[in-house]
Design an enzyme around this catalytic site. Structure first.
Site, PDB file in Angstrom:
ATOM      1  N   ALA A   1     -24.482 -29.900  19.801  1.00 58.03           N
ATOM      2  CA  ALA A   1     -23.912 -29.975  18.494  1.00 58.03           C
ATOM      3  C   ALA A   1     -23.399 -31.298  18.732  1.00 58.03           C
ATOM      4  O   ALA A   1     -24.101 -32.187  17.812  1.00 58.03           O
ATOM      5  CB  ALA A   1     -22.943 -29.437  18.028  1.00 58.03           C
TER       6      ALA A   1
ATOM      7  N   SER B   1     -10.519 -45.153  30.337  1.00 59.41           N
ATOM      8  CA  SER B   1     -11.079 -43.470  30.598  1.00 59.41           C
ATOM      9  C   SER B   1      -9.385 -43.298  31.158  1.00 59.41           C
ATOM     10  O   SER B   1      -8.599 -44.086  30.895  1.00 59.41           O
ATOM     11  CB  SER B   1     -11.210 -43.501  31.948  1.00 59.41           C
ATOM     12  OG  SER B   1     -11.441 -41.724  32.521  1.00 59.41           O
TER      13      SER B   1
ATOM     14  N   TYR C   1     -21.821 -28.166  22.420  1.00 63.49           N
ATOM     15  CA  TYR C   1     -21.613 -30.072  23.092  1.00 63.49           C
ATOM     16  C   TYR C   1     -23.137 -29.612  22.757  1.00 63.49           C
ATOM     17  O   TYR C   1     -23.126 -31.091  22.300  1.00 63.49           O
ATOM     18  CB  TYR C   1     -22.009 -29.310  24.757  1.00 63.49           C
ATOM     19  CG  TYR C   1     -22.464 -30.670  25.942  1.00 63.49           C
ATOM     20  CD1 TYR C   1     -21.867 -31.526  25.733  1.00 63.49           C
ATOM     21  CD2 TYR C   1     -24.145 -30.563  25.955  1.00 63.49           C
ATOM     22  CE1 TYR C   1     -22.018 -32.507  27.057  1.00 63.49           C
ATOM     23  CE2 TYR C   1     -24.342 -31.944  26.825  1.00 63.49           C
ATOM     24  CZ  TYR C   1     -23.013 -32.874  27.335  1.00 63.49           C
ATOM     25  OH  TYR C   1     -23.419 -34.208  28.038  1.00 63.49           O
TER      26      TYR C   1
END
Length: 233
Positions: A156, A36, A154
């Site tokens: 898509a 992350s 989002y």
């Protein structure tokens, strides 16, 4: 300990669904690589994983950057020598009418949710292909199955996740099992930043489904998109 000896990379593992996935896989004995952008969060996850008795490597990674992804894969191989499981969980969203989404916001969504998944998969694949228990699990969304107002970009990106999953499953048939998991609303920091209601699902519910797909006896066909709209337990 059905995953003992296996190594799993989990992106977006610093919190929420990704952290829950790390812990779920660790409980079954897997070595965990948590990735992350936020160092503090991945170190917290690392400590939680190690508290289960599993080995864990925390690598601060911006999956939008090719060199950063290469470093993630290289460090994983240096420490564990193999990659069996890749979970592409990292994602971002903005809730706005399409005309109000800036090009920078568009790029952030698509680069994280799609390009990041592409890069991690591309560079992990040569190693995953050597595993007898190879799995790639991509976290899509219910928004990857049906368009939602004010989440057009989002949506898509999450439709794209499913498309890549299905295509890759065909490319790798008989070699790697590839899945997309499509949760409904999950009680995460991202969901709370977008909506005011309290969703039924917790991160642990999604982690349980990911674990089931990674277990050796999973019979779910590769290429499947598994919807999770209600708590499984």
């Amino acid at each position: 300990m059905e995953l003992k000896g296996q190594t799993a990379i989990v992106t977006g593992g610093g919190r929420g669904i990704g952290r829950a996935i790390c812990l779920s896989l660790a409980d079954e004995g897997a070595n965990i690589v948590v990735a992350s952008r936020t160092e503090e969060e991945i170190q917290q996850t690392r400590q939680m994983v190690e508290d289960t008795g599993a080995s864990c490597l925390a690598i601060s990674t911006d999956i939008r950057e090719e060199e950063g992804v290469k470093k993630l894969i290289s460090k994983t191989m240096d420490v564990f020598g193999k990659i069996d499981i890749l979970v592409n969980d990292a994602g971002v969203a903005y809730r706005k009418p399409l005309q109000d989404i800036s090009t920078d916001e568009y790029d952030e969504i698509m680069d994280t949710n799609v390009k990041g998944m592409f890069l991690c998969t591309k560079y992990a694949l040569p190693h995953i292909l050597k595993s007898d228990s190879a799995r790639i699990v991509n976290i899509s969304s219910g928004a990857g199955k049906q368009g939602i107002p004010q989440l057009s970009v989002y949506c898509a990106s999450k439709f794209a996740v499913i498309g890549i999953t299905e295509s890759l499953a065909s490319e790798l048939a008989g070699k790697v099992k590839v899945y997309a998991v499509c949760p409904g609303g999950v009680d995460t920091q991202m969901y709370r930043s977008l909506f005011s209601d309290e969703p039924m699902l917790k991160p642990e519910h999604i982690a349980q489904k990911v674990l089931e797909l990674c277990l050796p006896d999973s019979k779910v066909p590769s290429g499947s998109s598994i919807e999770v709209y209600r708590p499984p337990f």
